[in-house]
Design an enzyme around this catalytic site. Structure first.
Site, short mmCIF file in Angstrom:
data_model
loop_
_atom_site.label_atom_id
_atom_site.label_comp_id
_atom_site.label_asym_id
_atom_site.label_seq_id
_atom_site.Cartn_x
_atom_site.Cartn_y
_atom_site.Cartn_z
N GLY A 10 0.84 -1.19 0.00
CA GLY A 10 0.00 0.00 0.00
C GLY A 10 0.87 1.24 0.00
CG PHE A 98 -8.95 -0.26 -2.80
CD1 PHE A 98 -10.05 -0.33 -3.65
CD2 PHE A 98 -8.52 0.98 -2.37
CE1 PHE A 98 -10.70 0.84 -4.07
CE2 PHE A 98 -9.16 2.15 -2.78
CZ PHE A 98 -10.25 2.07 -3.63
CE LYS A 207 -9.46 6.38 13.40
NZ LYS A 207 -9.26 7.30 12.28
NE ARG A 272 -7.62 10.31 5.35
CZ ARG A 272 -6.93 9.24 4.97
NH1 ARG A 272 -6.20 9.27 3.86
NH2 ARG A 272 -6.97 8.14 5.68
CD GLN A 301 -10.54 3.14 4.64
OE1 GLN A 301 -10.00 2.09 4.94
NE2 GLN A 301 -11.09 3.34 3.46
P1 NAD Z 1 -5.19 6.92 1.11
O1 NAD Z 1 -6.47 7.30 1.72
O2 NAD Z 1 -4.13 7.94 1.01
O3 NAD Z 1 -5.65 6.27 -0.27
C1 NAD Z 1 -4.96 6.28 -1.43
C2 NAD Z 1 -4.50 4.86 -1.80
O4 NAD Z 1 -5.57 4.08 -2.32
C3 NAD Z 1 -3.44 4.96 -2.90
O5 NAD Z 1 -2.37 4.11 -2.61
C4 NAD Z 1 -4.20 4.48 -4.12
O6 NAD Z 1 -3.37 3.88 -5.08
C5 NAD Z 1 -5.12 3.47 -3.51
N1 NAD Z 1 -6.22 3.16 -4.41
C6 NAD Z 1 -7.11 4.02 -4.95
N2 NAD Z 1 -7.98 3.35 -5.74
C7 NAD Z 1 -7.60 2.04 -5.69
C8 NAD Z 1 -8.09 0.84 -6.27
N3 NAD Z 1 -9.16 0.85 -7.07
N4 NAD Z 1 -7.47 -0.31 -6.00
C9 NAD Z 1 -6.40 -0.35 -5.17
N5 NAD Z 1 -5.89 0.74 -4.57
C10 NAD Z 1 -6.49 1.91 -4.82
O7 NAD Z 1 -4.56 5.64 1.83
P2 NAD Z 1 -4.00 5.53 3.32
O8 NAD Z 1 -4.25 6.80 4.08
O9 NAD Z 1 -2.61 5.03 3.23
O10 NAD Z 1 -4.98 4.47 3.97
C11 NAD Z 1 -4.74 3.10 4.13
C12 NAD Z 1 -5.36 2.65 5.45
O11 NAD Z 1 -4.64 3.29 6.52
C13 NAD Z 1 -6.84 3.06 5.62
O12 NAD Z 1 -7.58 2.00 6.19
C14 NAD Z 1 -6.77 4.23 6.58
O13 NAD Z 1 -7.92 4.38 7.39
C15 NAD Z 1 -5.56 3.87 7.42
N6 NAD Z 1 -4.92 5.01 8.10
C16 NAD Z 1 -4.73 6.21 7.46
C17 NAD Z 1 -4.12 7.26 8.14
C18 NAD Z 1 -3.90 8.60 7.49
O14 NAD Z 1 -3.66 9.59 8.19
N7 NAD Z 1 -3.93 8.69 6.17
C19 NAD Z 1 -3.68 7.08 9.46
C20 NAD Z 1 -3.87 5.86 10.06
C21 NAD Z 1 -4.51 4.83 9.37
P1 13P Z 2 -8.92 9.93 8.74
O1 13P Z 2 -9.00 8.76 7.77
O2 13P Z 2 -10.26 10.41 9.22
O3 13P Z 2 -8.08 11.04 8.19
O4 13P Z 2 -8.16 9.38 10.03
C1 13P Z 2 -6.80 9.10 9.95
C2 13P Z 2 -6.38 8.26 11.12
O5 13P Z 2 -6.74 7.12 11.20
C3 13P Z 2 -5.54 8.89 12.16
O6 13P Z 2 -5.07 7.97 13.10
#
Ligand code: NAD
Ligand code: 13P
Length: 345
Positions: A10, A98, A207, A272, A301
């Site tokens: 990812g 995904f 959350k 977000r 999400q």
């Molecule tokens: P993101 O929200 O930045 O999403 C973009 C990603 O999704 C890219 O890698 C893109 O290539 C991919 N994508 C888009 N369409 C797609 C498709 N059809 N098939 C496969 N991939 C596709 O991603 P993220 O923030 O890295 O989130 C990943 C997980 O981590 C989520 O469950 C999120 O809740 C969690 N998370 C995010 C954060 C944060 O601050 N961003 C923090 C903690 C946890």
């Molecule tokens: P959001 O997807 O709402 O930005 O949350 C990010 C997150 O999980 C922070 O720990």
């Protein structure tokens, strides 16, 4: 012991931020192969070239983490099997919708090393009728390897900028705790291992539903007292839900650890889901439209999770126990007036 090889599955904002930390540690600490591979869904960026080549030559993933420099031992790779090849430590961090095709590919014979183990940084759940599954459970079943959970108050860009924060890892064994701690712990990203794998994973999913309620509060122009009330009530629903449906997990995960109360706070102020939920109330646009307009390719999400949790609770006949989760669904999907959020809480 054996040399550990890390693969990041990812490359969104959180995937890239975690890859950066893991690659810095792999370059510096004993026992790691310094090359860390990160799976990138290949695309052509108009006028610039292929995304993997851009990341590998500029050492930036500027779409998601502007102005963040990535370590040179982090390699973006488009072929998933090549990323997983010989990896002993797999970090799963794709937006939850995904994951299924990714697991299909990883579960093919010969793709994974026999001694591999995994950690899920994914925030979401899978619901089938009246059954609910965490991602570590799904990953263990599908890949046949042990899976831990990582979650905490971790907004990706702040972590990538080395702003001090904490995270929680839920780990099934002391050996896994030591390994994952070595992969991620660093001075500005303090990793605290606990045993509650399901609690860490569920808290990260639930959350996001509460963060949407916090966004509705902001969208209605209400203040800190109201938001604090929503967070308190939401935290109780998160912990009660986990106690009711995953009885072996611990309520301390919610009250004491970064994956619980701290993640809820940061997401409900800077996340977000909050941002799009505020705009949902203010503009009346759909969440799909707002995700497209406001998040620049990043993924929500909480909307899908609100839907999944509502239908699970409905199938179990338990909606009345979780009025906040229920209202977030009805406001998001059924046109309920956001002012009704506070009824029966
Ligand atoms: P993101 O929200 O930045 O999403 C973009 C990603 O999704 C890219 O890698 C893109 O290539 C991919 N994508 C888009 N369409 C797609 C498709 N059809 N098939 C496969 N991939 C596709 O991603 P993220 O923030 O890295 O989130 C990943 C997980 O981590 C989520 O469950 C999120 O809740 C969690 N998370 C995010 C954060 C944060 O601050 N961003 C923090 C903690 C946890
Ligand atoms: P959001 O997807 O709402 O930005 O949350 C990010 C997150 O999980 C922070 O720990």
């Amino acid at each position: 012991g054996e040399t550990q090889k890390i693969a990041i599955i990812g490359s969104g904002s959180w995937g890239t931020a975690l890859a950066r930390i893991a690659a810095l540690n792999a370059a510096e600490k004993k026992g790691f192969n310094p090359e860390v591979r990160m799976w990138v869904r290949e695309r052509e960026i108009p006028g610039e070239g292929l995304l993997t080549e851009i990341i590998n030559s500029t050492h930036q993933h500027s779409r998601y983490l502007p102005d963040v420099t990535l370590p040179h031992n982090l390699k973006a790779v488009s072929d998933l099997a090549e990323v997983a090849k010989d990896a002993t430590l797999l970090v799963l961090v794709v937006p939850h919708q995904f994951l299924p095709p990714v697991l299909d590919k990883l579960s093919k014979p010969g793709v994974l090393a026999p001694n591999a183990r995994a950690i899920s940084a994914i925030k979401g759940v899978e619901v089938k009728g009246d059954q609910i599954y965490t991602y570590p459970h799904i990953i263990e079943e599908k890949l046949g390897i042990p899976c831990s959970a990582l979650g905490g108050a971790n907004i990706a860009l702040e972590v990538a900028n080395s702003e001090f924060c904490e995270t929680t890892i839920g780990v099934p064994s002391p050996e896994d705790a030591a390994l994952w701690h070595a992969v991620f712990d660093s001075p500005a990203f303090r990793v605290h291992p606990i045993e509650d794998v399901a609690g860490v994973s569920l808290s990260g999913a639930l959350k996001n539903v509460v963060a949407m309620a916090a966004g509705f509060v902001d969208g209605m122009g209400l203040g800190g007292n109201t938001k604090a009330a929503i967070l308190r009530i939401g935290l109780i629903e998160m912990a009660s839900f986990t106690k009711e449906f995953f009885p072996s997990s611990s309520s301390l995960t919610f009250s004491h650890h970064s994956a619980g109360v701290a993640d809820l706070i940061t997401t409900s102020f800077g996340g977000r889901n909050r941002k799009c939920a505020e705009a949902f109330v203010k503009t009346g646009k759909s969440f799909a439209q707002l995700e497209h307009e406001l998040l620049k390719g990043q993924k929500l999400q909480g909307v899908a999770t609100a839907d999944e949790i509502f239908h699970f609770l409905e199938a179990r006949g338990r909606l009345e126990g979780y009025p906040l989760f229920e209202k977030v669904y009805r406001i998001s999907f059924e046109g309920m007036d956001p002012k009704c959020l506070f009824e029966n809480l």
